[in-house]
Design a protein around this motif. Structure first.
Motif, mmCIF file in Angstrom:
data_model
loop_
_atom_site.group_PDB
_atom_site.id
_atom_site.type_symbol
_atom_site.label_atom_id
_atom_site.label_comp_id
_atom_site.label_asym_id
_atom_site.label_seq_id
_atom_site.Cartn_x
_atom_site.Cartn_y
_atom_site.Cartn_z
ATOM 1 N N ALA A 1 36.637 44.046 32.717
ATOM 2 C CA ALA A 1 38.021 44.077 32.244
ATOM 3 C C ALA A 1 38.361 42.788 31.497
ATOM 4 O O ALA A 1 39.062 42.814 30.470
ATOM 5 N N SER A 2 37.851 41.672 31.991
ATOM 6 C CA SER A 2 38.105 40.378 31.350
ATOM 7 C C SER A 2 37.428 40.285 29.990
ATOM 8 O O SER A 2 37.974 39.678 29.063
ATOM 9 N N ARG B 1 50.134 38.045 26.891
ATOM 10 C CA ARG B 1 50.599 39.432 26.745
ATOM 11 C C ARG B 1 49.632 40.420 27.398
ATOM 12 O O ARG B 1 49.849 41.623 27.325
ATOM 13 N N MET B 2 48.598 39.909 28.042
ATOM 14 C CA MET B 2 47.580 40.776 28.627
ATOM 15 C C MET B 2 47.301 40.364 30.069
ATOM 16 O O MET B 2 47.497 39.217 30.442
ATOM 17 N N SER B 3 46.845 41.328 30.868
ATOM 18 C CA SER B 3 46.468 41.054 32.250
ATOM 19 C C SER B 3 45.205 41.826 32.597
ATOM 20 O O SER B 3 44.810 42.756 31.890
ATOM 21 N N VAL B 4 44.582 41.428 33.692
ATOM 22 C CA VAL B 4 43.287 41.988 34.095
ATOM 23 C C VAL B 4 43.340 42.394 35.555
ATOM 24 O O VAL B 4 43.941 41.701 36.385
ATOM 25 N N GLU B 5 42.710 43.508 35.866
ATOM 26 C CA GLU B 5 42.537 43.926 37.260
ATOM 27 C C GLU B 5 41.182 44.595 37.412
ATOM 28 O O GLU B 5 40.765 45.365 36.542
ATOM 29 N N GLY C 1 39.195 47.400 35.232
ATOM 30 C CA GLY C 1 37.788 47.733 35.309
ATOM 31 C C GLY C 1 37.459 48.563 36.539
ATOM 32 O O GLY C 1 38.046 48.361 37.610
ATOM 33 N N HIS C 2 36.525 49.512 36.381
ATOM 34 C CA HIS C 2 36.094 50.382 37.479
ATOM 35 C C HIS C 2 34.571 50.465 37.478
ATOM 36 O O HIS C 2 33.938 50.385 36.419
ATOM 37 N N THR C 3 33.993 50.672 38.642
ATOM 38 C CA THR C 3 32.543 50.855 38.760
ATOM 39 C C THR C 3 32.260 52.106 39.592
ATOM 40 O O THR C 3 33.164 52.706 40.172
ATOM 41 N N ASP C 4 30.965 52.476 39.656
ATOM 42 C CA ASP C 4 30.590 53.507 40.620
ATOM 43 C C ASP C 4 30.346 52.824 41.966
ATOM 44 O O ASP C 4 30.614 51.631 42.131
ATOM 45 N N SER C 5 29.844 53.568 42.932
ATOM 46 C CA SER C 5 29.681 53.014 44.282
ATOM 47 C C SER C 5 28.280 52.474 44.545
ATOM 48 O O SER C 5 27.972 52.067 45.674
ATOM 49 N N VAL D 1 37.026 42.592 27.808
ATOM 50 C CA VAL D 1 37.870 43.276 26.825
ATOM 51 C C VAL D 1 39.047 42.394 26.435
ATOM 52 O O VAL D 1 39.349 42.217 25.253
ATOM 53 N N VAL D 2 39.715 41.820 27.431
ATOM 54 C CA VAL D 2 40.873 40.964 27.153
ATOM 55 C C VAL D 2 40.453 39.726 26.365
ATOM 56 O O VAL D 2 41.149 39.308 25.430
ATOM 57 N N ASN D 3 39.333 39.133 26.728
ATOM 58 C CA ASN D 3 38.857 37.948 26.010
ATOM 59 C C ASN D 3 38.566 38.265 24.543
ATOM 60 O O ASN D 3 38.833 37.448 23.651
ATOM 61 N N TYR D 4 38.012 39.446 24.298
ATOM 62 C CA TYR D 4 37.737 39.825 22.909
ATOM 63 C C TYR D 4 39.045 39.997 22.138
ATOM 64 O O TYR D 4 39.168 39.517 20.995
ATOM 65 N N LEU D 5 40.008 40.682 22.737
ATOM 66 C CA LEU D 5 41.294 40.866 22.061
ATOM 67 C C LEU D 5 41.955 39.521 21.785
ATOM 68 O O LEU D 5 42.551 39.319 20.720
ATOM 69 N N ALA D 6 41.835 38.603 22.733
ATOM 70 C CA ALA D 6 42.394 37.258 22.519
ATOM 71 C C ALA D 6 41.702 36.560 21.357
ATOM 72 O O ALA D 6 42.343 35.850 20.572
#
Length: 212
Positions: free
Chosen positions: A161-162, A177-181, A142-146, A164-169
């Protein structure tokens, strides 16, 4: 010579030798893994940060050897699910991964981390592909502006970011099989002083990769 520079030189030389072997052997699968090996080496020297990811693998250090993968079918599925209409782009990276860049307008309202229904078909296509191919892994970044505080943006980037991963799960992809940053505003791709630049910086990048 500085020890850190000596190690860096060793990584680059080893990568060059391996890349030459892969080219001579015509083994594209090995070639994809080599890019990740060099990236992981740089990451170890520089640290696990967005800068290291930019120099080496966007996915950072991973467990298992990255292997080559033909991403055309998944790219086609993303496009067929309406990805282009949502502004989603795909890029096959030098490290062997596939980057799926999702602008925040297609996924979230401003300052929110709840997925919009419009993105579901694209994520469903990715979930189906991952279920069909057990060697695939995914990292959601995940990215944001400033705009706003660094702490708020960091938390927001992780939460997005989480999501998206939670939805895929929820669609059947194993969480292991997935990770978050979350990188907050620390990895901009455009000028944060303009509205258009800030819009480009607000995004989630999904990195798909295959392992042995």
């Amino acid at each position: 010579m500085n020890y850190r520079l000596t190690r860096l030189a060793g990584v680059l030389v080893a990568g060059s030798i391996l890349a030459g072997c892969a080219t001579q052997g015509g083994n594209t699968a090995a070639g994809g893994g080599i890019g990740a090996v060099v990236g992981a080496g740089l990451g170890a020297l520089i640290g696990d940060s967005s800068k290291a990811a930019g120099i080496g693998a966007g996915i950072g250090a991973v467990t298992g050897a990255i292997v080559g993968y033909n991403w055309d079918r998944i790219v086609g599925k993303v496009d067929q699910a309406g990805g282009k209409q949502l502004g989603i782009s795909t890029t096959q990276m030098a490290d062997g991964s596939l980057k799926v860049n999702i602008p925040d307008g297609a996924t979230f309202d401003i300052s929110k981390a709840t997925l919009k229904p419009a993105i579901y078909p694209v994520l469903n296509a990715l979930a189906t592909s991952m279920i069909e191919e057990p060697t695939l892994r995914l990292k959601s970044v995940g990215h944001t502006d400033s705009t706003g505080s660094a702490a708020f943006n960091q938390t927001l980037s992780v939460n997005r970011a989480s999501s998206v991963v939670n939805y895929l799960a929820s669609q059947g992809v194993a969480a292991g099989r997935m990770s978050v940053e979350g990188r907050g505003p620390n990895d901009p791709v455009a000028d944060n002083s303009t509205p258009s630049g800030r819009a480009m910086n607000r995004r989630v990048e999904l990195y798909l990769y295959a392992v042995r």
